[in-house]
Write an enzyme that holds these catalytic residues in place. Sequence first.
Site, PDB file in Angstrom:
ATOM      1  N   CYS A 384      -6.325 -14.673 -32.804  1.00  0.00           N
ATOM      2  CA  CYS A 384      -7.651 -15.288 -32.911  1.00  0.00           C
ATOM      3  C   CYS A 384      -7.630 -16.691 -32.299  1.00  0.00           C
ATOM      4  CB  CYS A 384      -8.123 -15.268 -34.362  1.00  0.00           C
ATOM      5  SG  CYS A 384      -9.923 -15.293 -34.461  1.00  0.00           S
ATOM      6  N   HIS A 510      -7.669  -9.648 -35.647  1.00  0.00           N
ATOM      7  CA  HIS A 510      -6.583  -9.912 -36.593  1.00  0.00           C
ATOM      8  C   HIS A 510      -5.786  -8.634 -36.876  1.00  0.00           C
ATOM      9  CE1 HIS A 510      -7.835 -13.976 -38.005  1.00  0.00           C
ATOM     10  NE2 HIS A 510      -8.983 -13.577 -37.514  1.00  0.00           N
ATOM     11  N   GLU A 512      -2.970  -8.358 -38.215  1.00  0.00           N
ATOM     12  CA  GLU A 512      -2.207  -8.456 -39.466  1.00  0.00           C
ATOM     13  C   GLU A 512      -2.895  -7.768 -40.636  1.00  0.00           C
ATOM     14  OE1 GLU A 512      -3.837 -10.865 -37.963  1.00  0.00           O
ATOM     15  OE2 GLU A 512      -4.585 -12.418 -39.312  1.00  0.00           O
TER      16      GLU A 512
HETATM   17  N1  GLN Z   1     -12.153 -20.882 -34.873  1.00  0.00           N
HETATM   18  C1  GLN Z   1     -12.101 -19.767 -33.982  1.00  0.00           C
HETATM   19  C2  GLN Z   1     -13.432 -19.048 -33.918  1.00  0.00           C
HETATM   20  O1  GLN Z   1     -14.249 -19.175 -34.812  1.00  0.00           O
HETATM   21  C3  GLN Z   1     -10.995 -18.806 -34.374  1.00  0.00           C
HETATM   22  C4  GLN Z   1     -11.190 -18.171 -35.706  1.00  0.00           C
HETATM   23  C5  GLN Z   1      -9.934 -17.539 -36.266  1.00  0.00           C
HETATM   24  O2  GLN Z   1      -8.832 -17.876 -35.861  1.00  0.00           O
HETATM   25  N2  GLN Z   1     -10.084 -16.661 -37.230  1.00  0.00           N
HETATM   26  O3  GLN Z   1     -13.685 -18.323 -32.995  1.00  0.00           O
END
Ligand code: GLN
Length: 538
Positions: A384, A510, A512
């Site tokens: 992310c 994600h 994970e």
């Molecule tokens: N802050 C980034 C976004 O909102 C990444 C979010 C995250 O890592 N879950 O796109």
Amino acid sequence: MNNTKYVFVTGGVTSSLGKGIIAASLAKLLQERGYSVTIQKLDPYINIDPGTLNPYEHGECYVTDDGAETDLDLGHYERFLNIPTSQANNVTTGRIYQSVINKERKGEFLGKTVQVIPHITDEIKHRIKILGNTGDYDIVITEIGGTVGDIESLPYIEAVRQLQWELGEDNAIVIHLTLVPYLAAAGELKTKPTQHSVKMLMQSGIGPNILVCRSEYTISEDIKKKLALFCNVKKQDVIQSLDAETIYDVPNLMFEEGLDRVVLEKLNLSTDKQPKLIDWNTFVAKYKNPKNEVEIGLIGKYVELHDSYKSITEAFIHAGSTHETKVKVRWIHSEKLANKNIAKQLANLDGILVAPGFGERGIEGKIDAVRYAREHKIPFLGICLGMQMAVIEYSRNVLGLADANSTEMNENTSHPVINLMEEQKDVTEKGGTMRLGAWDCELKENTKVYNAYGSKNISERHRHRYEFNNDYKDKIEAGGMLATGINPKTGLVETIEIPDHPWFVGVQYHPEYKSTVLNPHPLFLDFIAAAVEKQKNK
Ligand code: GLN
């Protein structure tokens, strides 16, 4: 009417006794005995969900396929049971009150005074029974967050009392998890805290059916007898839960203590089929007897609280077991990295993972870590925000776009290689408004991600507002970083990689969240395999 049975898990004496792991372990044993089981967590705080909580407060925010932002215990439920959870599996006081108040405004209680009993307790009971009423489960295990005696958990305890009264004790039972502390000065295990916490439960009209007692030392038969007498349970219903080497030992330990058997007996369900835990135990054995060891640097800004990255460290364990490799984590604070001692802090790592996150703090350290992984050919996984940092790093240091950035960090950058998603532009409220939950992604063949998954079409869970800016896609790809996974409907770039590197992958989603004991995540499997390779070539 269906025959779903309910098991409630309450906690006494202190928090952090591991109700979630006990609930998940019991569920695992029941599942192995052939029952279909799900687990639900009721959280007594006023937030609608933990999505707006700082990870320092509450650890990781776990995300389900249906886009619910939930308590991290749901991650344990999925990792143990290997079945997905949903919004229905996590309910907070905020959500309960919100729906009661919405009904009040609609006029559903017209003429009536809206009260904790019956309106809030009815809503709690309704939320508990939603899972049972699907007809999908033989047994629903509901974990009540917090500790008995907390003001905020009172309505939940009352709802449990009512449900048990309505359904009968052979359809709904209460397991109370307590602590039996050892007093070194006295050289004794002490039962009094448990007696008090059970008394508190009884004042609320609930007599626990089973006591699970956390303890550092074996609880003798005499102490069990004493606990049974004072807490109004049978001696065989006092189950000891000793500190375990790993949470993955707990199902076996609970089986040895007979927790699943007494639960089934109380619910009048058959105990004929024994749990075997064959695949589970293969996993545990490999996890405990590794042949290799790799060290992965986990770069994040919440590293002081390891629970902030729970699903990531568990995914390491799952993948590590498959590869018979111990995955050691070096926790690296991104704020302490920027321009300082990078080479020293990242020296000798076999892999670098740049973690998810929000906001500006620690960003430059993450970018430096990406650069180090790229230039030193260290296996890299960016998740992310970690993927977004990889794109920024590449744009700055390879493509020469010196001030490339995400508009999350710098709205006025001349090269917004990561920018706010179109659908987010009118969003003003913070709660539950990100791009959340499962989205499809199509992988290009002959890429690292495709090789990992072994298929073209995947679905992964998301939690973000910003995205890869497609205006820069051609330039970035021409420069050697490829967009290898794309959302087929929106064209959103989901994965990037650098072919000219042993293993460098960034994902907007994600992975994970979907790694389980029986299904380690393919990207974690390949990341750890690359780390093993790196380690061997040292
Ligand atoms: N802050 C980034 C976004 O909102 C990444 C979010 C995250 O890592 N879950 O796109």
